[in-house]
Write a protein that holds these residues in place. Structure first.
Motif, PDB file in Angstrom:
ATOM      1  N   CYS A   1     -11.380 -11.669   7.191  1.00  0.00           N
ATOM      2  CA  CYS A   1     -11.642 -10.965   5.697  1.00  0.00           C
ATOM      3  C   CYS A   1     -12.053 -12.087   4.680  1.00  0.00           C
ATOM      4  CB  CYS A   1     -10.569 -10.269   5.549  1.00  0.00           C
ATOM      5  SG  CYS A   1     -10.230  -8.679   6.539  1.00  0.00           S
TER       6      CYS A   1
ATOM      7  N   GLY B   1       2.699  -2.691   3.665  1.00  0.00           N
ATOM      8  CA  GLY B   1       1.399  -2.041   4.491  1.00  0.00           C
ATOM      9  C   GLY B   1       1.251  -0.590   4.405  1.00  0.00           C
ATOM     10  N   LEU B   2      -0.094  -0.223   4.731  1.00  0.00           N
ATOM     11  CA  LEU B   2      -0.324   1.332   4.624  1.00  0.00           C
ATOM     12  C   LEU B   2       0.405   2.007   5.633  1.00  0.00           C
ATOM     13  CD1 LEU B   2      -3.997   1.323   3.684  1.00  0.00           C
ATOM     14  CD2 LEU B   2      -1.944   1.355   2.300  1.00  0.00           C
TER      15      LEU B   2
ATOM     16  N   VAL C   1      -6.322  -5.805   0.981  1.00  0.00           N
ATOM     17  CA  VAL C   1      -7.768  -5.434   0.804  1.00  0.00           C
ATOM     18  C   VAL C   1      -7.922  -4.439  -0.203  1.00  0.00           C
ATOM     19  CG1 VAL C   1      -9.906  -4.391   1.560  1.00  0.00           C
ATOM     20  CG2 VAL C   1      -8.655  -6.267   2.958  1.00  0.00           C
ATOM     21  N   ALA C   2      -6.989  -3.217  -0.209  1.00  0.00           N
ATOM     22  CA  ALA C   2      -6.746  -2.363  -1.129  1.00  0.00           C
ATOM     23  C   ALA C   2      -6.442  -2.615  -2.363  1.00  0.00           C
ATOM     24  CB  ALA C   2      -6.201  -1.121  -0.735  1.00  0.00           C
TER      25      ALA C   2
ATOM     26  N   SER D   1      -4.825  -4.193   5.477  1.00  0.00           N
ATOM     27  CA  SER D   1      -5.485  -3.028   4.798  1.00  0.00           C
ATOM     28  C   SER D   1      -5.102  -2.714   3.326  1.00  0.00           C
ATOM     29  CB  SER D   1      -5.114  -1.772   5.611  1.00  0.00           C
ATOM     30  OG  SER D   1      -5.595  -1.833   6.888  1.00  0.00           O
ATOM     31  N   GLU D   2      -3.470  -3.083   3.119  1.00  0.00           N
ATOM     32  CA  GLU D   2      -3.076  -2.983   1.919  1.00  0.00           C
ATOM     33  C   GLU D   2      -3.530  -3.803   1.196  1.00  0.00           C
ATOM     34  OE1 GLU D   2       1.023  -0.911   0.779  1.00  0.00           O
ATOM     35  OE2 GLU D   2       1.476  -3.207   1.171  1.00  0.00           O
TER      36      GLU D   2
ATOM     37  N   LEU E   1      -2.722  -5.158  10.741  1.00  0.00           N
ATOM     38  CA  LEU E   1      -3.591  -4.443  10.280  1.00  0.00           C
ATOM     39  C   LEU E   1      -3.196  -3.529   8.949  1.00  0.00           C
ATOM     40  CD1 LEU E   1      -6.649  -3.304  10.347  1.00  0.00           C
ATOM     41  CD2 LEU E   1      -5.720  -1.714  12.375  1.00  0.00           C
ATOM     42  N   CYS E   2      -1.922  -2.817   9.103  1.00  0.00           N
ATOM     43  CA  CYS E   2      -1.560  -2.396   8.159  1.00  0.00           C
ATOM     44  C   CYS E   2      -1.420  -3.052   6.646  1.00  0.00           C
ATOM     45  CB  CYS E   2      -0.206  -1.607   8.340  1.00  0.00           C
ATOM     46  SG  CYS E   2      -0.174  -0.538   9.581  1.00  0.00           S
TER      47      CYS E   2
ATOM     48  N   LEU F   1       0.254   3.422   8.713  1.00  0.00           N
ATOM     49  CA  LEU F   1      -0.523   3.858   9.899  1.00  0.00           C
ATOM     50  C   LEU F   1       0.138   4.178  11.261  1.00  0.00           C
ATOM     51  CD1 LEU F   1      -3.280   1.421   9.433  1.00  0.00           C
ATOM     52  CD2 LEU F   1      -3.149   3.623   8.342  1.00  0.00           C
TER      53      LEU F   1
ATOM     54  N   GLU G   1      -1.140  -4.217  15.070  1.00  0.00           N
ATOM     55  CA  GLU G   1      -1.240  -2.743  14.341  1.00  0.00           C
ATOM     56  C   GLU G   1      -0.445  -3.117  13.022  1.00  0.00           C
ATOM     57  OE1 GLU G   1      -1.719   0.398  18.004  1.00  0.00           O
ATOM     58  OE2 GLU G   1       0.261   0.164  17.000  1.00  0.00           O
TER      59      GLU G   1
END
Length: 274
Positions: A132, A239-240, A259-260, A256-257, A252-253, A242, A249
């Motif tokens: 990213c 983390g989000l 980046v948000a 994702s958080e 990734l959670c 998911l 995984e």
């Protein structure tokens, strides 16, 4: 750009501060400085160097302040310094004449993900962060984990955790563009990381674990004097949601958080989505 100016900018950015670099890129007529003259405008409004003084420099500093406030990356502005020589102009507006063009660039520390813990999740998260386009640093006190062979896409640091905060050894590692993930191998290390991070202004800090763990950690850290205000900024569970299980995984959670938060999305709404 002069070497001294470059060193000054690198020092500022390396210590987590931003500013605006200004350079006179064109001059015509009676401009005091030649093309290439440069100036650095600090966040507090002070300046280093000069592009010629007078109204052009004053307005350039104002332009830089506006960029710092709005976050604009690059601007170019033309200055007509002959206007003050027109017939009827007041003496206080008179300038030497000529035209100039100034280039402005906002220079700030790169967005950076700092990971406490180089285990399975930490390693996977470091890979996502690199993909990213974040700068990535990973800490662990286990040399078999925190090394460039194991994590070649990031800077790895292996030392006792407290040493990370010794600026004489590692410089200033945490700043307003730092996104910090605490995912060590145990609650004790996680708690110590939060304790040491207290008082450091970062863009994001998340800690792995359950809501019960957060309540337990918060209770003990408050008793030690860590402010409730800081603890309320900590994203935990990190983390989000998911429903992740595998280390990649979970990573990734977390990514994702991060980046948000970086992009100004409503991370809290995403965390509570049903």
């Amino acid at each position: 750009m002069q070497i001294a100016m470059l060193k000054k900018i690198l020092n500022e950015v390396g210590n987590g501060r931003k500013g605006v670099f200004c350079m006179l890129i064109e001059r015509h007529g009676s401009i005091p400085r030649t093309a290439g003259a440069s100036m650095w405008v600090y966040e507090d409004g002070s300046v280093e160097g000069s592009i010629g003084g007078g109204p052009m420099e004053y307005e350039s500093v104002e332009e830089a302040h506006d960029m710092l406030e709005k976050g604009d990356k690059v601007r170019v502005k033309d200055f007509n310094l002959g206007a003050g020589l027109n017939e009827g102009s007041s003496p206080e507006n008179a300038v030497c004449g000529g035209d100039g063009k100034v280039y402005f660039e906002l220079v700030a520390p790169n967005n950076e993900v700092f990971i406490f813990g180089a285990g399975h999740v930490g390693k996977a998260l470091s890979r996502f962060a690199a993909l990213c386009e974040f700068d990535v640093m990973v800490w662990d006190d286990r040399p078999e984990h925190a090394n460039e062979k194991n994590i070649p896409w990031a800077r790895t640091i292996c030392c006792p955790m407290e040493e990370l905060f010794d600026e004489s050894k590692y410089g200033r590692l945490f700043h307003k563009n730092s996104y910090v993930a605490v995912i060590t191998r145990g609650h004790k290390l996680d708690m110590n990381a939060i304790r040491l991070m207290a008082g450091h202004e970062v863009a994001y800090i998340g800690v792995i674990g359950s809501r019960g763990k957060k309540a337990f950690v918060d209770k003990h850290l408050k008793a030690e004097g860590v402010s409730e205000e800081f603890l309320n900024l900590v994203y935990s569970p990190v983390g989000l949601p998911l429903k992740a299980e595998a280390p990649a995984e979970v990573a990734l959670c977390i990514m994702s958080e991060i980046v948000a938060v970086k992009n100004g999305a409503n991370a809290e709404a995403l965390r509570n989505a049903k």
